[in-house]
Design a protein around this motif. Structure first.
Motif: not given
Length: 368
Positions: A165, A251-253, A277, A255-256
């Motif tokens: 990240a 995580d709010r992402d 998420p 993708g992360a």
């Protein structure tokens, strides 16, 4: 070079020498803290084990000997008599790095040239800038000391994390921050801004007793004294049974979260980790015993502007205070003002740690 014991220098991230010394002590060594790292005494099996087992060291340097030299001609002559063939192979490229301090030989470039030429002409080993082996020469008070970098690529590269990240936390640093928070593998760990999952994966590996270097190669495998069978025996270290607790990343992402799951699977800890998420304001206290919340939130120095971050930190503090009674909170940041904006009851901040040109520290609370 017949001696069985010599100095082994464990390089630390500046500011994290103390937890590295604690880790080395826990593995049976008797560490002495110095600026930039920790010295232990041992033989080659200790060098192999240090590379394989230490979570906080970034590299392992073996001090292989030295001599006095007052001028370059003397350096050349004595470097030619040094028993390089005991450790270096004539077919293996190497490079030489030299540091000069308070010595009559003051030109590091000229010293490097003499030492490198002595090795190539006496041993036959070729020189290369990207060589797998580095001979480090330190000339201080006219005393030349040779060390071998036995690690190669930095030890934070465990060999599992392919996806990374923005502004990632290095694995070596994450492990030492967890240690500073008293983590011993028995407490649940939650990172609500997990990025590529470093804190969560390190915590899970520690709990499972997995060797950090189990999936990678090291420079010492290119030495003349390399014992492949002994290294294989060390790698066959038995892991611990899976704990009942889990290690959680949020995580709010999305993708992360995908990255973290992939990294955890490669590290072999997907059975005890859980990545979902969600934004910080929706964070809920997990079921089970209280544990450790640890995170490396944005701190403005690297990822844009600081203004909106004060609101984010205040919101984090509110979530932790109202929903995480009994848990201990740890935040890594370069900005004490942001840490204080959480309104959390911080203990004295940890030592300053160098991280990619920034000065960061760990802020932690007692159980809330």
């Amino acid at each position: 070079m017949e001696q069985t014991q010599f100095d082994i220098f464990l390089v630390a991230t500046p500011g994290l020498e103390q937890p590295l010394a604690c880790e080395a002590r826990g593995l049976g060594w008797d560490p002495v803290i110095q600026p930039g790292g920790v010295t232990i005494r041992g033989g080659w099996p200790d060098v192999w084990r240090a590379n394989l087992s230490l979570r906080g060291a970034t590299r392992v340097l073996a001090r292989i000997g030295g001599f006095r030299a007052m001028h370059l001609a003397q350096l050349d002559k004595r470097a030619r008599k040094f028993p390089w063939a005991d450790l270096l192979r004539p077919d293996m490229p190497l490079r030489v790095d030299t540091v000069c301090r308070a010595s009559r030989i003051y030109h590091a470039g000229a010293a490097t040239q003499r030492i490198a030429r002595a090795i190539t002409e006496e041993l036959g080993a070729p020189l290369a800038d990207d060589a797998p082996l580095t001979v480090k020469a330190r000339i201080e008070d006219d005393l030349v000391t040779f060390s071998l970098d036995t690690t190669g690529e930095s030890l934070h590269k465990r060999g599992h994390k392919q996806a990374v990240a923005k502004a990632p936390m290095r694995e070596t640093m994450a492990a030492m921050f967890l240690r500073q928070m008293g983590f011993d593998g028995t407490q649940p760990v939650l990172d609500p801004m997990c990025g590529s999952g470093t804190f969560v994966i390190e915590a899970a590996e520690i709990a499972l007793g997995l060797l950090p270097g189990r999936s990678r190669d090291f420079a010492f495998q290119q030495l003349a004294n390399h014992d492949a069978a002994a290294l294989e025996a060390l790698r066959r270290h038995a892991p611990r049974p899976a704990p009942a607790i889990r290690f959680l990343g949020r995580d709010r992402d999305p993708g992360a979260i995908r990255m973290s799951r992939d990294n955890a699977a490669r590290a072999g800890v997907d059975a005890v980790t859980d990545f979902e998420p969600g934004p910080i304001e929706q964070l809920e206290r997990p079921d089970g015993p209280p544990g450790i919340v640890i995170l490396n939130p944005p701190y403005g120095a690297r990822i844009g502007n600081k203004g909106p971050l004060f609101g984010l930190y205040a919101q984090m503090g509110e979530v932790f205070r109202t929903r995480f009674a009994g848990w201990r909170i740890g935040i890594v940041t370069s900005d004490g003002g942001l840490a204080k904006a959480t309104g959390l009851p911080w203990l004295p901040a940890g030592p300053i740690v160098a991280h990619g040109g920034l000065k960061i520290r760990l802020w932690q609370t007692a159980p809330l």
